[in-house]
Motif scaffolding. Structure first.
Motif, PDB file in Angstrom:
ATOM      1  N   TYR A  15      21.414 -27.879 -52.943  1.00 24.07           N
ATOM      2  CA  TYR A  15      21.708 -28.724 -51.869  1.00 24.07           C
ATOM      3  C   TYR A  15      22.358 -27.095 -50.494  1.00 24.07           C
ATOM      4  O   TYR A  15      23.403 -26.214 -50.664  1.00 24.07           O
ATOM      5  CB  TYR A  15      23.914 -28.011 -52.223  1.00 24.07           C
ATOM      6  N   TYR A  52      22.009 -23.434 -54.305  1.00 25.04           N
ATOM      7  CA  TYR A  52      21.706 -23.578 -53.172  1.00 25.04           C
ATOM      8  C   TYR A  52      20.336 -24.462 -53.206  1.00 25.04           C
ATOM      9  O   TYR A  52      19.827 -25.191 -52.041  1.00 25.04           O
ATOM     10  CB  TYR A  52      21.809 -22.428 -52.662  1.00 25.04           C
ATOM     11  N   GLN A  74      22.105 -27.472 -47.639  1.00 23.55           N
ATOM     12  CA  GLN A  74      22.990 -27.497 -46.591  1.00 23.55           C
ATOM     13  C   GLN A  74      24.226 -26.593 -46.440  1.00 23.55           C
ATOM     14  O   GLN A  74      24.423 -26.268 -45.481  1.00 23.55           O
ATOM     15  CB  GLN A  74      23.896 -28.644 -46.175  1.00 23.55           C
ATOM     16  N   LEU A  75      25.003 -25.856 -47.761  1.00 22.10           N
ATOM     17  CA  LEU A  75      25.635 -25.377 -47.990  1.00 22.10           C
ATOM     18  C   LEU A  75      25.546 -24.175 -47.741  1.00 22.10           C
ATOM     19  O   LEU A  75      26.516 -22.874 -47.558  1.00 22.10           O
ATOM     20  CB  LEU A  75      25.909 -25.246 -49.443  1.00 22.10           C
ATOM     21  N   LYS A  76      24.167 -23.666 -47.647  1.00 23.29           N
ATOM     22  CA  LYS A  76      24.385 -22.471 -46.754  1.00 23.29           C
ATOM     23  C   LYS A  76      24.420 -21.969 -45.209  1.00 23.29           C
ATOM     24  O   LYS A  76      24.805 -21.086 -44.786  1.00 23.29           O
ATOM     25  CB  LYS A  76      22.112 -21.979 -46.737  1.00 23.29           C
ATOM     26  N   LEU A 123      29.411 -25.745 -43.964  1.00 30.09           N
ATOM     27  CA  LEU A 123      30.316 -24.945 -45.295  1.00 30.09           C
ATOM     28  C   LEU A 123      32.265 -25.299 -44.093  1.00 30.09           C
ATOM     29  O   LEU A 123      32.695 -26.497 -44.614  1.00 30.09           O
ATOM     30  CB  LEU A 123      29.835 -24.292 -45.412  1.00 30.09           C
TER      31      LEU A 123
END
Length: 61
Positions: A7, A4, A9-11, A16
Motif C-alpha cells: 500500500y 508499505y 499510497q499510505l506513505k 492517510l
C-alpha cells in the motif's frame, strides 16, 4: 512483501489524513454519533503529529 510495498499510497501524509478522517466520520455516522468533520480532522491531525514526534520517520518524501 512489506506493508508499505503493498500500500504505497499510505506513505503520503495527505492521503492517510483524508482516509482516516472519512473512515472515522462514516463509522460514527453509522452509530448515530454526530461529530463535525472539522473536529474529526483536527483530532486526526493531532494524532498524526503525535506519531511523527514519536517515530523517526513516519512519512517519506
Amino acid at each position: 512483501m512489506s506493508f508499505y510495498d503493498k500500500y504505497p499510497q499510505l506513505k503520503q501524509k495527505q492521503f492517510l489524513h483524508d482516509l482516516l478522517s472519512k473512515t472515522v466520520y462514516a463509522t460514527m455516522a453509522l452509530e448515530d454519533q454526530t461529530v463535525s468533520m472539522q473536529d474529526i480532522e483536527r483530532i486526526v491531525s493531532s494524532a498524526i503529529k503525535k506519531e511523527e514526534l514519536q517515530r523517526d520517520q513516519l512519512f517519506f518524501n
